[in-house]
Design a protein around this motif. Structure first.
Motif, PDB file in Angstrom:
ATOM      1  N   GLN A  19       0.638  -1.045  -5.230  1.00  0.00           N
ATOM      2  CA  GLN A  19       0.900  -2.429  -5.588  1.00  0.00           C
ATOM      3  C   GLN A  19       0.842  -2.570  -7.103  1.00  0.00           C
ATOM      4  O   GLN A  19      -0.015  -1.981  -7.763  1.00  0.00           O
ATOM      5  CB  GLN A  19      -0.176  -3.309  -4.939  1.00  0.00           C
ATOM      6  N   LEU A  20       1.765  -3.346  -7.656  1.00  0.00           N
ATOM      7  CA  LEU A  20       1.710  -3.681  -9.070  1.00  0.00           C
ATOM      8  C   LEU A  20       0.625  -4.729  -9.286  1.00  0.00           C
ATOM      9  O   LEU A  20       0.229  -5.429  -8.344  1.00  0.00           O
ATOM     10  CB  LEU A  20       3.065  -4.217  -9.546  1.00  0.00           C
ATOM     11  N   GLU A  21       0.139  -4.864 -10.502  1.00  0.00           N
ATOM     12  CA  GLU A  21      -0.932  -5.828 -10.797  1.00  0.00           C
ATOM     13  C   GLU A  21      -0.547  -7.258 -10.453  1.00  0.00           C
ATOM     14  O   GLU A  21      -1.409  -8.068 -10.125  1.00  0.00           O
ATOM     15  CB  GLU A  21      -1.310  -5.763 -12.281  1.00  0.00           C
ATOM     16  N   ASN A  22       0.743  -7.568 -10.496  1.00  0.00           N
ATOM     17  CA  ASN A  22       1.187  -8.935 -10.196  1.00  0.00           C
ATOM     18  C   ASN A  22       1.264  -9.214  -8.693  1.00  0.00           C
ATOM     19  O   ASN A  22       1.701 -10.279  -8.271  1.00  0.00           O
ATOM     20  CB  ASN A  22       2.537  -9.224 -10.857  1.00  0.00           C
ATOM     21  N   GLY A  23       0.843  -8.244  -7.871  1.00  0.00           N
ATOM     22  CA  GLY A  23       0.804  -8.439  -6.420  1.00  0.00           C
ATOM     23  C   GLY A  23       2.001  -7.875  -5.673  1.00  0.00           C
ATOM     24  O   GLY A  23       1.970  -7.787  -4.450  1.00  0.00           O
ATOM     25  N   ILE A  24       3.057  -7.516  -6.376  1.00  0.00           N
ATOM     26  CA  ILE A  24       4.252  -6.978  -5.720  1.00  0.00           C
ATOM     27  C   ILE A  24       3.950  -5.586  -5.177  1.00  0.00           C
ATOM     28  O   ILE A  24       3.464  -4.718  -5.900  1.00  0.00           O
ATOM     29  CB  ILE A  24       5.449  -6.929  -6.687  1.00  0.00           C
ATOM     30  N   LEU A  25       4.230  -5.396  -3.887  1.00  0.00           N
ATOM     31  CA  LEU A  25       4.015  -4.097  -3.261  1.00  0.00           C
ATOM     32  C   LEU A  25       5.211  -3.180  -3.513  1.00  0.00           C
ATOM     33  O   LEU A  25       6.364  -3.625  -3.456  1.00  0.00           O
ATOM     34  CB  LEU A  25       3.814  -4.248  -1.754  1.00  0.00           C
ATOM     35  N   ILE A  26       4.932  -1.923  -3.788  1.00  0.00           N
ATOM     36  CA  ILE A  26       5.983  -0.910  -3.862  1.00  0.00           C
ATOM     37  C   ILE A  26       6.462  -0.714  -2.414  1.00  0.00           C
ATOM     38  O   ILE A  26       5.632  -0.665  -1.500  1.00  0.00           O
ATOM     39  CB  ILE A  26       5.408   0.421  -4.406  1.00  0.00           C
ATOM     40  N   PRO A  27       7.750  -0.639  -2.170  1.00  0.00           N
ATOM     41  CA  PRO A  27       8.225  -0.467  -0.789  1.00  0.00           C
ATOM     42  C   PRO A  27       7.533   0.702  -0.090  1.00  0.00           C
ATOM     43  O   PRO A  27       7.275   1.746  -0.700  1.00  0.00           O
ATOM     44  CB  PRO A  27       9.721  -0.215  -0.965  1.00  0.00           C
ATOM     45  N   GLU A  28       7.233   0.521   1.186  1.00  0.00           N
ATOM     46  CA  GLU A  28       6.486   1.521   1.965  1.00  0.00           C
ATOM     47  C   GLU A  28       7.201   2.860   2.064  1.00  0.00           C
ATOM     48  O   GLU A  28       6.576   3.876   2.353  1.00  0.00           O
ATOM     49  CB  GLU A  28       6.226   0.997   3.378  1.00  0.00           C
ATOM     50  N   HIS A  29       8.488   2.878   1.828  1.00  0.00           N
ATOM     51  CA  HIS A  29       9.244   4.123   1.948  1.00  0.00           C
ATOM     52  C   HIS A  29       9.356   4.868   0.606  1.00  0.00           C
ATOM     53  O   HIS A  29      10.297   5.603   0.371  1.00  0.00           O
ATOM     54  CB  HIS A  29      10.632   3.863   2.557  1.00  0.00           C
ATOM     55  N   PHE A  30       8.332   4.717  -0.238  1.00  0.00           N
ATOM     56  CA  PHE A  30       8.311   5.418  -1.517  1.00  0.00           C
ATOM     57  C   PHE A  30       8.199   6.925  -1.289  1.00  0.00           C
ATOM     58  O   PHE A  30       7.739   7.390  -0.255  1.00  0.00           O
ATOM     59  CB  PHE A  30       7.151   4.932  -2.401  1.00  0.00           C
ATOM     60  N   HIS A  31       8.636   7.656  -2.271  1.00  0.00           N
ATOM     61  CA  HIS A  31       8.474   9.111  -2.314  1.00  0.00           C
ATOM     62  C   HIS A  31       7.601   9.434  -3.519  1.00  0.00           C
ATOM     63  O   HIS A  31       7.628   8.714  -4.512  1.00  0.00           O
ATOM     64  CB  HIS A  31       9.809   9.823  -2.546  1.00  0.00           C
ATOM     65  N   ILE A  32       6.875  10.520  -3.461  1.00  0.00           N
ATOM     66  CA  ILE A  32       6.270  11.077  -4.660  1.00  0.00           C
ATOM     67  C   ILE A  32       7.217  12.196  -5.070  1.00  0.00           C
ATOM     68  O   ILE A  32       7.273  13.239  -4.427  1.00  0.00           O
ATOM     69  CB  ILE A  32       4.846  11.597  -4.402  1.00  0.00           C
ATOM     70  N   ARG A  68       8.059   7.550   5.281  1.00  0.00           N
ATOM     71  CA  ARG A  68       6.708   7.022   5.082  1.00  0.00           C
ATOM     72  C   ARG A  68       5.764   8.184   4.816  1.00  0.00           C
ATOM     73  O   ARG A  68       5.644   9.094   5.638  1.00  0.00           O
ATOM     74  CB  ARG A  68       6.184   6.277   6.317  1.00  0.00           C
ATOM     75  N   LEU A  69       5.124   8.170   3.673  1.00  0.00           N
ATOM     76  CA  LEU A  69       4.106   9.179   3.395  1.00  0.00           C
ATOM     77  C   LEU A  69       2.771   8.694   3.939  1.00  0.00           C
ATOM     78  O   LEU A  69       2.341   7.592   3.641  1.00  0.00           O
ATOM     79  CB  LEU A  69       3.968   9.417   1.888  1.00  0.00           C
ATOM     80  N   LYS A  70       2.144   9.514   4.716  1.00  0.00           N
ATOM     81  CA  LYS A  70       0.805   9.217   5.219  1.00  0.00           C
ATOM     82  C   LYS A  70      -0.203   9.810   4.233  1.00  0.00           C
ATOM     83  O   LYS A  70       0.140  10.678   3.428  1.00  0.00           O
ATOM     84  CB  LYS A  70       0.632   9.814   6.605  1.00  0.00           C
ATOM     85  N   PRO A  71      -1.435   9.352   4.272  1.00  0.00           N
ATOM     86  CA  PRO A  71      -2.433   9.884   3.342  1.00  0.00           C
ATOM     87  C   PRO A  71      -2.507  11.408   3.360  1.00  0.00           C
ATOM     88  O   PRO A  71      -2.596  12.035   2.293  1.00  0.00           O
ATOM     89  CB  PRO A  71      -3.738   9.250   3.830  1.00  0.00           C
ATOM     90  N   GLN A  72      -2.449  12.026   4.545  1.00  0.00           N
ATOM     91  CA  GLN A  72      -2.536  13.487   4.614  1.00  0.00           C
ATOM     92  C   GLN A  72      -1.345  14.158   3.942  1.00  0.00           C
ATOM     93  O   GLN A  72      -1.497  15.212   3.339  1.00  0.00           O
ATOM     94  CB  GLN A  72      -2.670  13.965   6.062  1.00  0.00           C
ATOM     95  N   ASN A  73      -0.166  13.535   4.001  1.00  0.00           N
ATOM     96  CA  ASN A  73       1.001  14.086   3.305  1.00  0.00           C
ATOM     97  C   ASN A  73       0.734  14.172   1.799  1.00  0.00           C
ATOM     98  O   ASN A  73       1.082  15.162   1.158  1.00  0.00           O
ATOM     99  CB  ASN A  73       2.254  13.237   3.524  1.00  0.00           C
ATOM    100  N   ILE A  74       0.133  13.131   1.258  1.00  0.00           N
ATOM    101  CA  ILE A  74      -0.152  13.106  -0.181  1.00  0.00           C
ATOM    102  C   ILE A  74      -1.229  14.140  -0.516  1.00  0.00           C
ATOM    103  O   ILE A  74      -1.114  14.853  -1.515  1.00  0.00           O
ATOM    104  CB  ILE A  74      -0.549  11.685  -0.636  1.00  0.00           C
ATOM    105  N   ILE A  75      -2.240  14.258   0.322  1.00  0.00           N
ATOM    106  CA  ILE A  75      -3.272  15.286   0.117  1.00  0.00           C
ATOM    107  C   ILE A  75      -2.632  16.669   0.136  1.00  0.00           C
ATOM    108  O   ILE A  75      -2.959  17.530  -0.688  1.00  0.00           O
ATOM    109  CB  ILE A  75      -4.394  15.166   1.169  1.00  0.00           C
TER     110      ILE A  75
END
Length: 154
Positions: A19-32, A68-75
């Protein structure tokens, strides 16, 4: 936030939101799209040589709305990077394209990872003659005989 804090937090989550500081969420389908170490060697305006090193994540999204990246995907991504290029527990910086590619710090508010705006600053204010907006005052030197409790001066 440093890398070990990110991994510890990810292990407690079922899903990841940025989420950006202004409250806007980054779309859930983001990639790293990138993770790496950025090293910066520079001389500030006061002539002091400085070194900075951060772990950099780049967030990006496209029209792949089923991604959708799950927490384990990022780990898992972090683990691959730790086995090849990341050897220190450094502060995390996130690149994200808003109106231009911007760099953010990373915080966690208990629910979402917050992309914290970064600012520039003069690192050699003393050498540049820049005065602090608030002068430092020693309270022990402010002994005013007319200022006593209840006098309304404080």
């Amino acid at each position: 936030m440093i890398l070990s804090e990110l991994k510890k937090t990810l292990r407690t989550l079922n899903k990841v939101n940025f989420q950006l500081e202004n409250g806007i969420l980054i779309p859930e389908h983001f990639h790293i799209t990138e993770i790496g170490v950025i090293s910066k060697d520079f001389i500030d305006c006061g002539g002091i040589i400085r070194h900075e090193k951060v772990i950099n994540f780049q967030l990006w999204y496209s029209n792949d709305i089923n991604h959708r990246l799950k927490p384990q995907n990022i780990i898992d991504i972090i683990t691959i990077a730790e086995n090849s290029i990341i050897y220190e527990d450094l502060k995390i910086e996130v690149e994200y394209q808003n109106s231009t590619v911007s760099k953010y710090g990373l915080l966690f508010n208990g629910e979402n990872f917050i992309l914290e705006s970064k600012t520039t600053n003069c690192l050699a204010e003393d050498n540049c003659g820049i005065q602090n907006s608030k002068p430092k005052v020693s309270l022990s030197k402010l002994k005013d005989e007319n200022c006593s409790p209840g006098s309304g001066c404080c």
